[in-house]
Design an enzyme around this catalytic site. Structure first.
Site, PDB file in Angstrom:
ATOM      1  N   PHE A 188       8.722   7.630   1.567  1.00 23.29           N
ATOM      2  CA  PHE A 188       8.903   6.232   1.956  1.00 23.29           C
ATOM      3  C   PHE A 188       9.622   5.433   0.877  1.00 23.29           C
ATOM      4  O   PHE A 188      10.734   4.915   1.095  1.00 23.29           O
ATOM      5  CB  PHE A 188       7.525   5.639   2.266  1.00 23.29           C
ATOM      6  CG  PHE A 188       7.474   4.142   2.386  1.00 23.29           C
ATOM      7  CD1 PHE A 188       8.417   3.445   3.116  1.00 23.29           C
ATOM      8  CD2 PHE A 188       6.449   3.434   1.766  1.00 23.29           C
ATOM      9  CE1 PHE A 188       8.357   2.060   3.231  1.00 23.29           C
ATOM     10  CE2 PHE A 188       6.372   2.060   1.877  1.00 23.29           C
ATOM     11  CZ  PHE A 188       7.336   1.365   2.597  1.00 23.29           C
ATOM     12  N   ILE A 189       9.048   5.348  -0.310  1.00 27.21           N
ATOM     13  CA  ILE A 189       9.648   4.527  -1.364  1.00 27.21           C
ATOM     14  C   ILE A 189      10.909   5.191  -1.910  1.00 27.21           C
ATOM     15  O   ILE A 189      11.937   4.537  -2.108  1.00 27.21           O
ATOM     16  CB  ILE A 189       8.633   4.260  -2.490  1.00 27.21           C
ATOM     17  CG1 ILE A 189       7.417   3.505  -1.939  1.00 27.21           C
ATOM     18  CG2 ILE A 189       9.287   3.464  -3.620  1.00 27.21           C
ATOM     19  CD1 ILE A 189       6.301   3.308  -2.947  1.00 27.21           C
ATOM     20  N   LEU A 249       8.850  18.206   0.605  1.00 22.80           N
ATOM     21  CA  LEU A 249       8.549  18.044   2.030  1.00 22.80           C
ATOM     22  C   LEU A 249       7.133  18.526   2.364  1.00 22.80           C
ATOM     23  O   LEU A 249       6.899  19.233   3.346  1.00 22.80           O
ATOM     24  CB  LEU A 249       9.586  18.763   2.909  1.00 22.80           C
ATOM     25  CG  LEU A 249      11.035  18.287   2.764  1.00 22.80           C
ATOM     26  CD1 LEU A 249      11.953  19.099   3.665  1.00 22.80           C
ATOM     27  CD2 LEU A 249      11.166  16.804   3.073  1.00 22.80           C
ATOM     28  N   GLY A 275       8.531  15.015   9.935  1.00 25.42           N
ATOM     29  CA  GLY A 275       9.591  14.413  10.738  1.00 25.42           C
ATOM     30  C   GLY A 275      10.017  13.054  10.220  1.00 25.42           C
ATOM     31  O   GLY A 275      11.193  12.677  10.324  1.00 25.42           O
ATOM     32  N   TYR A 321      -6.833  10.478  -8.511  1.00 18.95           N
ATOM     33  CA  TYR A 321      -5.461   9.974  -8.367  1.00 18.95           C
ATOM     34  C   TYR A 321      -5.171   8.906  -9.411  1.00 18.95           C
ATOM     35  O   TYR A 321      -4.136   8.946 -10.097  1.00 18.95           O
ATOM     36  CB  TYR A 321      -5.265   9.410  -6.959  1.00 18.95           C
ATOM     37  CG  TYR A 321      -3.968   8.659  -6.768  1.00 18.95           C
ATOM     38  CD1 TYR A 321      -2.762   9.332  -6.650  1.00 18.95           C
ATOM     39  CD2 TYR A 321      -3.947   7.261  -6.717  1.00 18.95           C
ATOM     40  CE1 TYR A 321      -1.568   8.647  -6.490  1.00 18.95           C
ATOM     41  CE2 TYR A 321      -2.764   6.564  -6.549  1.00 18.95           C
ATOM     42  CZ  TYR A 321      -1.579   7.262  -6.436  1.00 18.95           C
ATOM     43  OH  TYR A 321      -0.397   6.583  -6.282  1.00 18.95           O
ATOM     44  N   LYS A 351      -2.353   8.867 -12.596  1.00 19.30           N
ATOM     45  CA  LYS A 351      -1.338   7.825 -12.760  1.00 19.30           C
ATOM     46  C   LYS A 351      -1.437   7.160 -14.135  1.00 19.30           C
ATOM     47  O   LYS A 351      -0.416   6.811 -14.745  1.00 19.30           O
ATOM     48  CB  LYS A 351      -1.476   6.788 -11.646  1.00 19.30           C
ATOM     49  CG  LYS A 351      -0.933   7.262 -10.303  1.00 19.30           C
ATOM     50  CD  LYS A 351       0.557   7.547 -10.392  1.00 19.30           C
ATOM     51  CE  LYS A 351       1.188   7.878  -9.074  1.00 19.30           C
ATOM     52  NZ  LYS A 351       2.639   8.116  -9.189  1.00 19.30           N
ATOM     53  N   ILE A 361      -1.710  -0.856   7.586  1.00 20.27           N
ATOM     54  CA  ILE A 361      -0.775  -1.627   8.407  1.00 20.27           C
ATOM     55  C   ILE A 361      -0.204  -0.767   9.524  1.00 20.27           C
ATOM     56  O   ILE A 361      -0.116  -1.202  10.682  1.00 20.27           O
ATOM     57  CB  ILE A 361       0.350  -2.224   7.535  1.00 20.27           C
ATOM     58  CG1 ILE A 361      -0.226  -3.296   6.599  1.00 20.27           C
ATOM     59  CG2 ILE A 361       1.458  -2.824   8.398  1.00 20.27           C
ATOM     60  CD1 ILE A 361       0.766  -3.859   5.611  1.00 20.27           C
ATOM     61  N   ILE A 366     -11.729  -1.057  11.060  1.00 19.75           N
ATOM     62  CA  ILE A 366     -11.842  -1.508   9.673  1.00 19.75           C
ATOM     63  C   ILE A 366     -12.974  -0.742   8.995  1.00 19.75           C
ATOM     64  O   ILE A 366     -14.088  -0.694   9.514  1.00 19.75           O
ATOM     65  CB  ILE A 366     -12.123  -3.019   9.619  1.00 19.75           C
ATOM     66  CG1 ILE A 366     -10.913  -3.790  10.158  1.00 19.75           C
ATOM     67  CG2 ILE A 366     -12.451  -3.455   8.200  1.00 19.75           C
ATOM     68  CD1 ILE A 366     -11.150  -5.275  10.284  1.00 19.75           C
TER      69      ILE A 366
END
Length: 327
Positions: free
Chosen positions: A11-12, A33, A40, A153, A157, A194, A209
């Site tokens: 995405f980014i 990938l 896809g 994670y 980072k 989102i 939620i």
């Protein structure tokens, strides 16, 4: 300029690649990938870049954990700039399998840093995350806030940031780490709130939620993230530093879901489920350091960004939605 974008099919990474191509640069995109979500979507990202500038774009399928491949790409393509976006994402995923993010987000990073230093790369930009903060001492987070990550994670980072700083101080490789705050926009990962809320609403299903919905997030629109990254081509400010890259404000998850219901016109109510382990309760970025050093000014509010995403989703529903629903 010759630029290596790791995670270039993501995405980014794909949006940064598009921005670079539009500015006339040459891009080598490296991506394994991984089917963490539907490949896809990644294939579409690569196709967009290939169509934008076929003579200046090359896609290479492979992993940053392959040290020989990383060295070969950096040297043979005469890479001058690196945008490191590749990672095993996902707080919850890292809780379930901590070894995978360690290998990719830490060992893979070291392969890149060493190759970049040995080749004399002009600058190395590392994608970091608000997950490095963990426990909230105060809000908004500034870069001096304590770092107590609550997931494997987040730990990887934070380690990556320190490795980048050391490679600047010890090996003279100019590095910058940008701490992203929940990035969203067209072609985003399907396992984000989102995307999930929009998909469910457009299909007449209630958004679900996790928790009480009062969690707050500093959602950052993809165009602002791309702008922050590309600005680093034009300035040497910030070497060895970390910077928050966030948005114009925060919103509760409940408000977000209600806003998406309004935007889609769905006739549904909210549903609630048990909170997920290791999710942060609140995030909010103080971006004054990035504003001072690289003139970063987020321009897209969460409501404007969500409206744009819902509109994009509806226009691209025929190809995007099946991939989202299958992920």
């Amino acid at each position: 300029m010759n630029v290596l974008v790791t995670g270039g099919a993501g995405f980014i990474g794909s949006h940064i690649s598009e921005g670079l191509l539009e500015s006339g640069h040459s891009v080598v995109a490296l991506d394994i990938l991984d089917p963490y979500y539907d490949v896809g979507i990644k294939d579409r990202n690569v196709e967009r870049c290939q169509e934008a500038a076929p003579e200046r774009y090359e896609f290479v399928e492979g992993s940053i954990t392959d040290e020989a491949l990383v060295r070969e790409l950096v040297s043979s393509r005469d890479v001058e700039f690196v945008y490191h976006q590749a990672a095993q994402a996902g707080v919850r995923t890292s809780v379930e399998n901590p070894k995978k993010p360690h290998e990719i987000n830490t060992t893979g990073l070291l392969n890149l840093l060493q190759a970049a230093a040995d080749h004399g790369v002009t600058r190395f930009v590392n994608a970091s995350s608000s997950s490095v903060y963990g426990e909230v001492e105060y809000l908004p987070y500034d870069e001096d806030h304590q770092n107590v990550p609550q997931s494997p994670y987040g730990v990887t980072k934070l380690a990556a940031e320190h490795y980048c700083r050391v490679w600047t101080d010890v090996y003279d490789l100019p590095t910058v780490s940008l701490r992203y705050f929940t990035v969203y926009g067209p072609r985003m990962r399907p396992n984000m709130a989102i995307t999930n809320f929009t998909s469910r609403c457009l299909n007449g299903e209630p958004p679900v939620i996790y928790g009480d919905g009062q969690q707050t997030r500093d959602f950052t629109y993809i165009d602002d993230i791309v702008g922050a990254n590309l600005s680093l081509l034009e300035t040497s400010a910030g070497d060895g530093e970390v910077m928050n890259v966030g948005s114009t404000g925060t919103i509760t998850i409940e408000e977000l879901a209600e806003y998406i219901i309004d935007e889609t016109g769905a006739d549904v109510d909210l549903e609630y489920a048990a909170a997920k382990e290791a999710d942060a309760r609140h995030t909010h970025a103080d971006v004054s350091k990035a504003t001072e050093l690289i003139d970063y000014e987020p321009s897209t509010s969460i409501r404007d960004g969500v409206s744009q995403f819902v509109e994009w989703y509806d226009r691209n529903r025929t190809w995007y939605e099946p991939l989202v629903r299958n992920s």
